[in-house]
Design a protein around this motif. Structure first.
Motif, PDB file in Angstrom:
ATOM      1  N   LEU A 114      -9.208  12.209  51.802  1.00  0.00           N
ATOM      2  CA  LEU A 114      -8.779  12.602  53.146  1.00  0.00           C
ATOM      3  C   LEU A 114      -9.785  12.149  54.195  1.00  0.00           C
ATOM      4  N   PRO A 115      -9.333  11.827  55.392  1.00  0.00           N
ATOM      5  CA  PRO A 115     -10.270  11.581  56.492  1.00  0.00           C
ATOM      6  C   PRO A 115     -11.087  12.850  56.771  1.00  0.00           C
ATOM      7  N   ARG A 116     -12.270  12.698  57.327  1.00  0.00           N
ATOM      8  CA  ARG A 116     -13.204  13.822  57.453  1.00  0.00           C
ATOM      9  C   ARG A 116     -12.650  14.973  58.272  1.00  0.00           C
ATOM     10  N   GLN A 117     -11.915  14.723  59.332  1.00  0.00           N
ATOM     11  CA  GLN A 117     -11.360  15.813  60.146  1.00  0.00           C
ATOM     12  C   GLN A 117     -10.311  16.587  59.358  1.00  0.00           C
ATOM     13  N   GLN A 118      -9.458  15.871  58.622  1.00  0.00           N
ATOM     14  CA  GLN A 118      -8.439  16.539  57.813  1.00  0.00           C
ATOM     15  C   GLN A 118      -9.088  17.355  56.698  1.00  0.00           C
ATOM     16  N   ARG A 119     -10.105  16.783  56.073  1.00  0.00           N
ATOM     17  CA  ARG A 119     -10.810  17.494  55.012  1.00  0.00           C
ATOM     18  C   ARG A 119     -11.456  18.759  55.559  1.00  0.00           C
ATOM     19  N   ALA A 120     -12.076  18.656  56.711  1.00  0.00           N
ATOM     20  CA  ALA A 120     -12.707  19.830  57.321  1.00  0.00           C
ATOM     21  C   ALA A 120     -11.662  20.909  57.602  1.00  0.00           C
ATOM     22  N   CYS A 121     -10.502  20.511  58.097  1.00  0.00           N
ATOM     23  CA  CYS A 121      -9.426  21.481  58.369  1.00  0.00           C
ATOM     24  C   CYS A 121      -8.959  22.159  57.085  1.00  0.00           C
ATOM     25  N   VAL A 122      -8.791  21.386  56.022  1.00  0.00           N
ATOM     26  CA  VAL A 122      -8.337  21.947  54.752  1.00  0.00           C
ATOM     27  C   VAL A 122      -9.372  22.926  54.193  1.00  0.00           C
ATOM     28  N   VAL A 123     -10.633  22.551  54.234  1.00  0.00           N
ATOM     29  CA  VAL A 123     -11.683  23.429  53.719  1.00  0.00           C
ATOM     30  C   VAL A 123     -11.758  24.705  54.546  1.00  0.00           C
ATOM     31  N   LEU A 124     -11.716  24.573  55.860  1.00  0.00           N
ATOM     32  CA  LEU A 124     -11.782  25.762  56.707  1.00  0.00           C
ATOM     33  C   LEU A 124     -10.559  26.654  56.518  1.00  0.00           C
ATOM     34  N   ARG A 125      -9.390  26.058  56.342  1.00  0.00           N
ATOM     35  CA  ARG A 125      -8.165  26.852  56.219  1.00  0.00           C
ATOM     36  C   ARG A 125      -8.043  27.525  54.862  1.00  0.00           C
ATOM     37  N   PHE A 126      -8.249  26.759  53.791  1.00  0.00           N
ATOM     38  CA  PHE A 126      -7.960  27.279  52.460  1.00  0.00           C
ATOM     39  C   PHE A 126      -9.179  27.816  51.724  1.00  0.00           C
ATOM     40  N   ALA A 133      -6.291  28.938  65.058  1.00  0.00           N
ATOM     41  CA  ALA A 133      -7.074  29.088  66.288  1.00  0.00           C
ATOM     42  C   ALA A 133      -8.579  29.052  65.996  1.00  0.00           C
ATOM     43  N   GLU A 134      -9.000  29.686  64.911  1.00  0.00           N
ATOM     44  CA  GLU A 134     -10.425  29.667  64.549  1.00  0.00           C
ATOM     45  C   GLU A 134     -10.885  28.262  64.166  1.00  0.00           C
ATOM     46  N   ILE A 135     -10.037  27.543  63.462  1.00  0.00           N
ATOM     47  CA  ILE A 135     -10.373  26.165  63.086  1.00  0.00           C
ATOM     48  C   ILE A 135     -10.463  25.289  64.328  1.00  0.00           C
ATOM     49  N   ALA A 136      -9.503  25.454  65.231  1.00  0.00           N
ATOM     50  CA  ALA A 136      -9.510  24.675  66.472  1.00  0.00           C
ATOM     51  C   ALA A 136     -10.776  24.940  67.263  1.00  0.00           C
ATOM     52  N   ASP A 137     -11.179  26.189  67.318  1.00  0.00           N
ATOM     53  CA  ASP A 137     -12.404  26.549  68.032  1.00  0.00           C
ATOM     54  C   ASP A 137     -13.638  25.954  67.352  1.00  0.00           C
ATOM     55  N   ALA A 138     -13.673  26.017  66.017  1.00  0.00           N
ATOM     56  CA  ALA A 138     -14.823  25.490  65.276  1.00  0.00           C
ATOM     57  C   ALA A 138     -14.958  23.976  65.424  1.00  0.00           C
ATOM     58  N   LEU A 139     -13.827  23.280  65.464  1.00  0.00           N
ATOM     59  CA  LEU A 139     -13.865  21.817  65.553  1.00  0.00           C
ATOM     60  C   LEU A 139     -13.814  21.293  66.980  1.00  0.00           C
ATOM     61  N   GLY A 140     -13.511  22.186  67.924  1.00  0.00           N
ATOM     62  CA  GLY A 140     -13.435  21.759  69.310  1.00  0.00           C
ATOM     63  C   GLY A 140     -12.206  20.929  69.624  1.00  0.00           C
ATOM     64  N   VAL A 141     -11.103  21.231  68.958  1.00  0.00           N
ATOM     65  CA  VAL A 141      -9.838  20.530  69.205  1.00  0.00           C
ATOM     66  C   VAL A 141      -8.757  21.566  69.481  1.00  0.00           C
ATOM     67  N   GLY A 142      -7.570  21.107  69.843  1.00  0.00           N
ATOM     68  CA  GLY A 142      -6.467  22.005  70.129  1.00  0.00           C
ATOM     69  C   GLY A 142      -5.781  22.513  68.870  1.00  0.00           C
ATOM     70  N   TYR A 149      -3.417  17.894  61.583  1.00  0.00           N
ATOM     71  CA  TYR A 149      -4.353  17.544  60.513  1.00  0.00           C
ATOM     72  C   TYR A 149      -3.990  18.253  59.212  1.00  0.00           C
ATOM     73  N   LEU A 150      -3.649  19.543  59.304  1.00  0.00           N
ATOM     74  CA  LEU A 150      -3.294  20.300  58.099  1.00  0.00           C
ATOM     75  C   LEU A 150      -2.000  19.768  57.482  1.00  0.00           C
ATOM     76  N   SER A 151      -1.034  19.421  58.308  1.00  0.00           N
ATOM     77  CA  SER A 151       0.217  18.883  57.799  1.00  0.00           C
ATOM     78  C   SER A 151      -0.005  17.542  57.117  1.00  0.00           C
ATOM     79  N   LEU A 152      -0.728  16.656  57.775  1.00  0.00           N
ATOM     80  CA  LEU A 152      -1.013  15.346  57.185  1.00  0.00           C
ATOM     81  C   LEU A 152      -1.801  15.492  55.888  1.00  0.00           C
ATOM     82  N   ALA A 153      -2.800  16.368  55.904  1.00  0.00           N
ATOM     83  CA  ALA A 153      -3.632  16.575  54.716  1.00  0.00           C
ATOM     84  C   ALA A 153      -2.822  17.169  53.572  1.00  0.00           C
ATOM     85  N   THR A 154      -1.966  18.128  53.873  1.00  0.00           N
ATOM     86  CA  THR A 154      -1.140  18.748  52.836  1.00  0.00           C
ATOM     87  C   THR A 154      -0.205  17.728  52.201  1.00  0.00           C
TER      88      THR A 154
END
Length: 186
Positions: A114-126, A133-142, A149-154
Motif C-alpha cells: 500500500l502507499p504510505r498514506q493508505q497504510r497509515a490510515c489502515v493502521v490507525l483505523r484497524f 475524524a481522528e485519523i483525519a486530524d492525525a494526518l492533517g487531511v479531510g 484512502y481506507l476504501s482504496l486500501a481495503t
C-alpha cells in the motif's frame, strides 16, 4: 545525579508499553529492526525536550504521534537507502516456522504494497481503532480523503489477501428475506 520525573516516565513506558509501540511501528514500516529504530527515534524526539508532569498515558500518545510523524515524513528515505544495500547483506531465506506465520507474512506483505498514506490510515483505523475524524486530524487531511484512502486500501488488501469475511454471520441472504422481515415489522 537525581532521576527526574521524565526519566521515570520513560522507564515505565519502556517497561510496560515497548512491545505495543514496536508492534505499532512494525505495522507501519513492515520490518522489526526498522520498527525498533523508529520507536527509538520517536522516544528521542518526544523526550529530547523536558515535558514537565507528563503522565504515562499522554507520554505514550506523544510517542505514537512521533512514530507516525517520523514514518510519514522521513522513513521512506531510510528505506530507499536500505534497498540499495547489496543483496548478499540480506539472506533470501530465513530460518523459522513458515507454516505458523504464513498469514502474518501475507498481511505484512499486503500492507507493504500500500502507499504510505493508505497504510497509515489502515493502521490507525484497524490497529489503533480510531474514527475517521481522528485519523483525519492525525494526518492533517479531510474526512473524505481518509475515507477514500481506507476504501482504496481495503479494495487493494482484498485483491491481495482475498475477500474480507463479514463480521455479522446472520446476514440477510436474499431479497425475499428482506421483504419477509419488512412484512413482519408491519
Amino acid at each position: 545525579m537525581a532521576r527526574t520525573q521524565d526519566d521515570e516516565v520513560v522507564t515505565r513506558l519502556l517497561a510496560e508499553r515497548s512491545r505495543a509501540l514496536t508492534g505499532y511501528a512494525y505495522l507501519l514500516c513492515g520490518d522489526v529492526h526498522d520498527a525498533e529504530d523508529l520507536v527509538q527515534d520517536a522516544l528521542v524526539k518526544t523526550f529530547a525536550r523536558r515535558r514537565a508532569g507528563l503522565a504515562l498515558d499522554s507520554a505514550e500518545a506523544y510517542v505514537r504521534r512521533a512514530i507516525l510523524t517520523l514514518y510519514l515524513d522521513g522513513w521512506r528515505k531510510r528505506k530507499r537507502w536500505s534497498g540499495r544495500l547489496p543483496a548478499a547483506a540480506d539472506p533470501a531465506e530465513r530460518a523459522g516456522h513458515a507454516d505458523a506465520v504464513g498469514d502474518r507474512v501475507d498481511v505484512v506483505a499486503a500492507l507493504a504494497a500500500l502507499p504510505r498514506q493508505q497504510r497509515a490510515c489502515v493502521v490507525l483505523r484497524f490497529y489503533e481503532d480510531r474514527t475517521v475524524a481522528e485519523i483525519a486530524d492525525a494526518l492533517g487531511v479531510g474526512d473524505g480523503t481518509v475515507k477514500r484512502y481506507l476504501s482504496l486500501a481495503t479494495h487493494r488488501l482484498e485483491a491481495l489477501l482475498g475477500p474480507i469475511p463479514p463480521h455479522d454471520v446472520e446476514l440477510v441472504q436474499t431479497t425475499s428475506d428482506v421483504r419477509a422481515m419488512a412484512k413482519d415489522r408491519r
